[in-house]
Design a protein around this motif. Structure first.
Motif, PDB file in Angstrom:
ATOM      1  N   LYS A  59       0.998  -1.258  -0.111  1.00  0.00           N
ATOM      2  CA  LYS A  59       0.030  -0.057  -0.082  1.00  0.00           C
ATOM      3  C   LYS A  59       0.809   1.338   0.064  1.00  0.00           C
ATOM      4  O   LYS A  59       0.575   2.283  -0.598  1.00  0.00           O
ATOM      5  N   LYS A  60       1.823   1.155   0.723  1.00  0.00           N
ATOM      6  CA  LYS A  60       2.838   2.247   0.716  1.00  0.00           C
ATOM      7  C   LYS A  60       3.391   2.639  -0.543  1.00  0.00           C
ATOM      8  O   LYS A  60       3.654   3.808  -1.096  1.00  0.00           O
ATOM      9  N   LEU A  61       4.031   1.391  -1.139  1.00  0.00           N
ATOM     10  CA  LEU A  61       4.598   1.476  -2.334  1.00  0.00           C
ATOM     11  C   LEU A  61       3.475   2.338  -3.500  1.00  0.00           C
ATOM     12  O   LEU A  61       3.777   3.093  -4.235  1.00  0.00           O
ATOM     13  N   LEU A 103      -4.882  -3.472  -7.834  1.00  0.00           N
ATOM     14  CA  LEU A 103      -4.979  -3.871  -6.491  1.00  0.00           C
ATOM     15  C   LEU A 103      -4.610  -2.398  -5.379  1.00  0.00           C
ATOM     16  O   LEU A 103      -5.355  -2.492  -4.463  1.00  0.00           O
ATOM     17  N   GLY A 104      -3.864  -1.601  -5.919  1.00  0.00           N
ATOM     18  CA  GLY A 104      -3.559  -0.672  -5.358  1.00  0.00           C
ATOM     19  C   GLY A 104      -4.829   0.093  -5.218  1.00  0.00           C
ATOM     20  O   GLY A 104      -4.913   1.024  -4.448  1.00  0.00           O
ATOM     21  N   ASN A 105      -5.560   0.124  -6.336  1.00  0.00           N
ATOM     22  CA  ASN A 105      -6.839   0.971  -6.404  1.00  0.00           C
ATOM     23  C   ASN A 105      -7.818   0.650  -5.518  1.00  0.00           C
ATOM     24  O   ASN A 105      -8.774   1.134  -5.119  1.00  0.00           O
ATOM     25  N   ASP A 106      -7.818  -0.779  -5.310  1.00  0.00           N
ATOM     26  CA  ASP A 106      -8.813  -1.284  -4.292  1.00  0.00           C
ATOM     27  C   ASP A 106      -8.231  -2.486  -3.625  1.00  0.00           C
ATOM     28  O   ASP A 106      -8.547  -3.675  -3.775  1.00  0.00           O
ATOM     29  N   PRO A 107      -7.578  -2.017  -2.351  1.00  0.00           N
ATOM     30  CA  PRO A 107      -6.931  -2.906  -1.708  1.00  0.00           C
ATOM     31  C   PRO A 107      -7.692  -4.170  -0.982  1.00  0.00           C
ATOM     32  O   PRO A 107      -7.348  -5.161  -0.342  1.00  0.00           O
ATOM     33  N   SER A 108      -9.135  -3.794  -0.849  1.00  0.00           N
ATOM     34  CA  SER A 108      -9.824  -4.660  -0.402  1.00  0.00           C
ATOM     35  C   SER A 108      -9.980  -6.148  -1.278  1.00  0.00           C
ATOM     36  O   SER A 108     -10.335  -6.849  -0.635  1.00  0.00           O
TER      37      SER A 108
END
Length: 126
Positions: free
Chosen positions: A36-38, A77-82
């Motif tokens: 997420k940080k990346l 996945l970065g746009n929607d980590p869920s």
């Protein structure tokens, strides 16, 4: 909780008051947070630059060309980590065993139970 590198390393390695299973869960948790940080640092667009930094600090036989096909998935996945799911091997998938010759305590896999976890993970998007 924001952690610096040494604290995060201690957190993922520690098993003094918990189990190997908890440690594995914490490792996955930290990897998701690093991801997420990346993503927040625009890592997908900066992949060549960040890959060079990575290669200067780690030994790997991966190439940027081998990683590039996964960048669109990382962006999604970065746009929607869920959409990120976590699966764990736990006490239900192993049996405690003490090695008679050394006294070492080990965990023996229950292959049927592990296969069930893997099947669930691989079919999660259905």
């Amino acid at each position: 909780v924001h952690m610096d590198g040494p604290t995060a390393l201690w957190y993922v390695r520690s098993r003094y008051t918990t189990s190997d299973f908890d440690r594995a869960r914490r490792q996955q948790q930290v990897l998701v947070e690093v991801f997420k940080k990346l993503i927040s640092l625009d890592a997908v667009k900066r992949a060549p630059e960040l890959f060079e930094l990575y290669r200067n600090n780690f030994i790997t036989d991966l190439t940027l060309g081998e990683i590039t096909p996964f960048l669109s998935l990382a962006s999604e996945l970065g746009n929607d980590p869920s959409k990120i799911e976590a699966y764990f091997i736990g006490p239900e998938q192993v049996t405690d065993y003490r090695v008679p010759s050394s006294g070492a305590q080990v965990l023996l896999p229950d292959y049927e139970a592990m296969t069930e976890v893997m099947h669930t993970a691989l079919n999660a998007s259905e």
